[in-house]
Structure formats: structure tokens, C-alpha cells
Motif scaffolding. Sequence first.
Motif, mmCIF file in Angstrom:
data_model
loop_
_atom_site.group_PDB
_atom_site.id
_atom_site.type_symbol
_atom_site.label_atom_id
_atom_site.label_comp_id
_atom_site.label_asym_id
_atom_site.label_seq_id
_atom_site.Cartn_x
_atom_site.Cartn_y
_atom_site.Cartn_z
ATOM 1 N N TYR A 60 -74.157 20.276 -43.328
ATOM 2 C CA TYR A 60 -75.532 20.591 -42.853
ATOM 3 C C TYR A 60 -75.889 19.392 -41.784
ATOM 4 O O TYR A 60 -76.930 19.673 -40.868
ATOM 5 C CB TYR A 60 -76.427 20.514 -43.958
ATOM 6 N N GLY A 61 -75.876 18.150 -42.102
ATOM 7 C CA GLY A 61 -76.374 16.963 -41.323
ATOM 8 C C GLY A 61 -75.749 16.892 -39.875
ATOM 9 O O GLY A 61 -76.253 16.841 -38.890
ATOM 10 N N ALA A 64 -76.677 19.477 -37.540
ATOM 11 C CA ALA A 64 -77.924 19.647 -37.137
ATOM 12 C C ALA A 64 -78.107 18.613 -35.689
ATOM 13 O O ALA A 64 -79.079 18.651 -35.153
ATOM 14 C CB ALA A 64 -78.761 18.861 -38.233
ATOM 15 N N TYR A 87 -79.041 26.933 -47.727
ATOM 16 C CA TYR A 87 -79.918 26.298 -46.814
ATOM 17 C C TYR A 87 -79.528 26.083 -45.441
ATOM 18 O O TYR A 87 -80.219 26.143 -44.203
ATOM 19 C CB TYR A 87 -79.716 24.805 -47.349
ATOM 20 N N LEU A 93 -78.812 27.154 -38.979
ATOM 21 C CA LEU A 93 -77.786 26.016 -38.490
ATOM 22 C C LEU A 93 -76.440 26.952 -38.441
ATOM 23 O O LEU A 93 -75.999 27.404 -39.139
ATOM 24 C CB LEU A 93 -77.636 24.834 -39.590
ATOM 25 N N ALA A 191 -81.410 20.668 -31.401
ATOM 26 C CA ALA A 191 -80.611 19.960 -32.116
ATOM 27 C C ALA A 191 -81.426 18.460 -32.131
ATOM 28 O O ALA A 191 -82.134 18.027 -31.472
ATOM 29 C CB ALA A 191 -79.141 19.528 -31.502
ATOM 30 N N ILE A 203 -86.150 20.299 -38.691
ATOM 31 C CA ILE A 203 -85.225 21.365 -39.235
ATOM 32 C C ILE A 203 -85.601 21.484 -40.716
ATOM 33 O O ILE A 203 -85.480 20.538 -41.409
ATOM 34 C CB ILE A 203 -83.593 20.965 -39.058
#
Lengths: 344, 250
Positions: A60-61, A64, A87, A93, A191, A203
Motif C-alpha cells: 500500500y505504501g 502510493a 484499503y 491504488l 502519486a 491518499i
Amino acid sequence: MKGNEALSEAAIRAGATLYFGYPITPQNEVAEYMSRRLPTIPGGAYIQAETEVAAINMVYGAVATGRRALTTSSSPGISLMAEGISYLAGSELPAVVVNIMRGGPGLGNINPEQADYFQAVKGGGHGSYRLIVLAPSSVQEMADLTVLAFSLADRYRNPVMVVADGNLGQMMEPVELAERYPSEVDHASWALTGAKERPGRTITSIYLDADEMEAYIRRLYAKYDEVERNEVRFEEYLTEDADAVLVAYGIVSRVVRSAVEELRARGIKAGMVRLITLWPFPKAVLKGLAERVRFFLVCEMSMGQMVEDVQLAVNGQRPVYFYGRSGGNVPTPAEIVAEVAKRV
Amino acid sequence: MQKVFERPKSLTDKPFHYCPGCGHGIVHRMIAEAIDELKLAERTIVISPVGCSVFAYWYFATDNIQAAHGRAPAVATGLKRANPESIVISYQGDGDLASSGTAEIIHAAARGENFTVVFINNAIYGMTGGQMAPTTLVGQASATSPYGRDPKFAGHPLHVSEMLATLKAPRYIERTALNNVANLARTKRAIKKALDLQQKGEGFTFVEVLAMCPTNWGVDPSEAVDWLESSLMPEYPLGVYRDAAPGEVK
Ligand SMILES: Cc1ncc(C[n+]2csc(CCOP(=O)(O)OP(=O)(O)O)c2C)c(N)n1
Ligand SMILES: [Mg+2]
């Protein structure tokens, strides 16, 4: 190449030089391959996460920032990723998650199964979202559909899951790979690269206001409608004149192909629809076939999870039968031939 | 005329939604000041946790991302590994960091990830209405320990800074408090030092801040400061718990 290695190398060539995962059989070859290759690539990183929960949040990180990243696991590990997948979908994403499915529920066993169909196709995590789900049936497709997964994830800004099984992961077949599979999508508009010469951006997936939340969910669903219009993928095999159409995906489709050939040799007009996308589901082709075939037989390595979607597509027009094995047993061509033969 | 109290550039002009006397807004401002002073605004990504500070991103004029409950250190790991040039701040409460995300914080620290954690310890689950947290004191009444936390059934509070200081990888760990002017200044200095160390690529930095939650402690803002001093500070001693090169035994 082994299937698990083919998918790993394809991911690297697609620019996914960040890998986050936690050991679980039968997909450890991916982590081992990545831990060997990624530290030698500039900007590449292999991280053995503390849990699958952490792994999916690392993804996820990482995504992003606009970079491609991969995580892979097997059934129980995918259960732990459910929250993170929700999520990712909620934050729109692009991420790719591979599930090399094993037997379940619970700890189950490490044998191949297809019992995570519901989890992959119907949700798995909480809330109103969809995953694009791809199902390879050869080592070549382990590579090709991994590449496609990244490209669809980019295009729709949505997580994509590739579901395979231990057989496909371990199987050795020749593979052709391109040198590189660059992204065609520019992520610069969203981004997180630092608020340089532009305002800060966020985000998130939280919308406190009911109307705002509903508008956002409707926007997601408009996107899912577009995916359903554009991205259905399947293969038809000898269906033109078929009386019996077998429906399968993944490793089972290979067995079904042999069964269809055997049935044809016996003069029984059988054919197959092999799913490549489990979602979006190829409703239209099955609906069309229902006009002219006598019956459908859904074959799975589960107790029958896809059969409901086939029934919905066929909508009562023709009988939909099911044959499946479980626990790691792979149906044999002879078993499937018998299932069809007894109905004609 | 010279302005003495100016809004840091890294803070938006949105008024804080926090309750009177809450610690979150104070620490947000300090983080923004430190970002400005170190000129890091164009590289910074702040992670908003699940908790009262879930909307921290309303206030930081930097890039922001909201993380699932407890997962901020994993998200920070992904952000930082994907872009080592960025400055990543994992902002977390005590329920988030010391309960839901215990595995994530310990392993990020053990890997020596090069990002900064700002840990707001208010000894309570603020957002969900004042339930017992892992940091709730023995005897402290909360919505789910109405008779006071009973160590026979609910155990004892978790001392995160002390726990992380047993690891060899972290670069810097300090616990501060928001109870008086001197400690406010120490808190700001600690945050700035952590960000500066991160900027220099020195490794994992962690600032635990003992913060007031008058609403869920059931007291007014000035009583909250008193309670923080008389009850929280004895249980959670302030100080630097680690300030050493990664790998160095301290
Ligand atoms: C998986 C999950 N479990 C529980 C919650 C509910 N929840 C929201 S905030 C919170 C506690 C936050 O407390 P803390 O981290 O101490 O932050 P504070 O509000 O005190 O600043 C909880 C349990 C959630 N959002 N997600
Ligand atoms: Mg709290």
C-alpha cells in the motif's frame, strides 16, 4: 522455468522491483527468487515482512509512490491481507497480489485447491469493492497474466489478484519473456512524490458524509462497469458444435481439455470455456452458449464455488452440473469423461 | 511589526477539530515547524493513523496517506523503500501503535527502517470513546475498565520506548511530555532531531509524547495536565532511551 519463477521474473521485467512477503508453502520460490534478484537491481528491494498483514500494507505504501510492487502468498496468508486489499481498492491504488492457492479452510494442507474463488471474486475484505481476478493455466500464462495484472492495475487504479495453485507454481514449462514490460500509465497526477511545485495531496478511503461516500462508491462502481465491458477474457475450445460445455479455469482446464479430446474421440460433442478472468466473469459467452448446448458441467478443485456464477449466467436455460475434487486431489480426465458420458 | 506567532507553512489554515486541551494539535504544529525549519516540506509524506488523528492530513500541507489501524509502520516501510529520498512520518496513537500494530512497530524498529514515528500516548482509546488502551494505567478508569484497570485481569501497561530500546537497530528513541513549557520545547527538539537524523539516513527514530486527553479522562484541560504529571509521568519516565548508531549496543 517453474511457474513461480516465471511469475517472479515477469514481475521484475514489468518493473515491480519491490517485493514484500511472508513465507508460506507452496509459493516460497517467489520470495526466494525475489530475495536473490532484487538486491542486485538499482532501486530494488526485497523485504521479508513480519506478517502478511504487514506485507500488504507495505505494498500500500510502496504503490502510493507510483512504483510497481508485488506481494504473493497462499490462502491463509491472503486471508490476513483482506483488510489491506480493501484499503487498496478503497484508495484506488494499483497493486498486484498473487495467491498460490492451497487446501482450506483453516490450516488445511499445502496441496493445490481452487477453494479461494469466493474470497477472490466475491470480496474477501470488507466493503463495496471489486478485484480484477486472473487465472493462469500454464507457466507461460503465469508470466503473461502477471504482466497483464500490472497493466490492468495501472489502467483502472485497482488491485488485481492472480490466482493459481501449487501445481502451476511448481510445474516446469518453457517460457518466453520480453526484455521489459514498461507501464503505459503515468501516475504523476496522484502519486505521493512530495509536494514540490504543487499543493500537498492525500491518499485516503474515509468519507464521513453519507452522500459523499455514496458518490465515491458510485464512482468506483462506474469503474467496475467499465472493467466488465472491456476486460472479460476467456478461451473457447471446440464449443461451436458442442452439446456439452465444460467450464473450468487454471490447472483443471488442462485436465478438462484432455477430457474433451477423449469425449470427441468417443463421438461425444464436448467443448470447453476456460476462464482467464474470474472477475469480470464471462457471462455473455455462457449465456450465448446456453441458447444451443444441452448442458454445462463446471469442473473445479473445490466443492463448487464457481458453479453459482455459471448458473447465474445460464439463468435456468440449461442444466448446470458440477464435478469437483478437494483436499488436493486433481480430477482425472477419466472422471470428467464419465461425468459427461453419463448425461448424454 | 514583527509577528511572533506565525502559522508554519507546512500547516494548512484549517482549524483543528480536536477537543479543548487535546495533545494532537500541539504536536501537529511542532511537526510542521520542524518540517519547515529543516526545509523538508517538498519531500515529506505524513501517515494519518486510525484514531482521533485520522484526519491529520487535513492539517499537513505536505503529501499524506491514511493507513489502516496499526499498520502505519508497514505503510511507512513501503513508502520509504519505494522512495528513499522522501521523509516519512508515521503518526500514531497508543491504541494504534501499542495494540493493533504491535508487530508492525517492533519489526519496523528491528529492521532499522529509516523513518520517524511520532507516538501520541494518551493512555486511552480517544476516537472510539475512551476505552482501555494497552497503555492505560493500573487503576485508571475507562469506558471498558469502569472499576479501574485491574492487573489481575487486564495486566499492566506497555512501555513501548523501553521495549524498542532493547533492540539494536533503532537510531534514536525519546519519551517527552506536553505538561509544561520546558517539556514542550523538549518535545519539539526531539521531533526535529528525529527528522534531521532521518534526513541524514541514520535510521529508525521514535518520539513518544505523553499527551492529554481531557475529554476521555473526564477532566478539564488544566486538571488533565495535572493528572499527566502526577500519574502518567511516574509510570512512563521521560528521557532519551536510545541515541546510538544502529547495531551499537547501548
Ligand atoms: C481494524 C480496526 N479495529 C478497530 C478500529 C476502531 N478504532 C478506531 S480508532 C481506535 C483507537 C484509537 O486509539 P489511539 O490509537 O489511542 O488514538 P487516539 O484516538 O487516542 O488518538 C479504534 C480501536 C478500526 N478502525 N479498525
Ligand atoms: Mg490514545
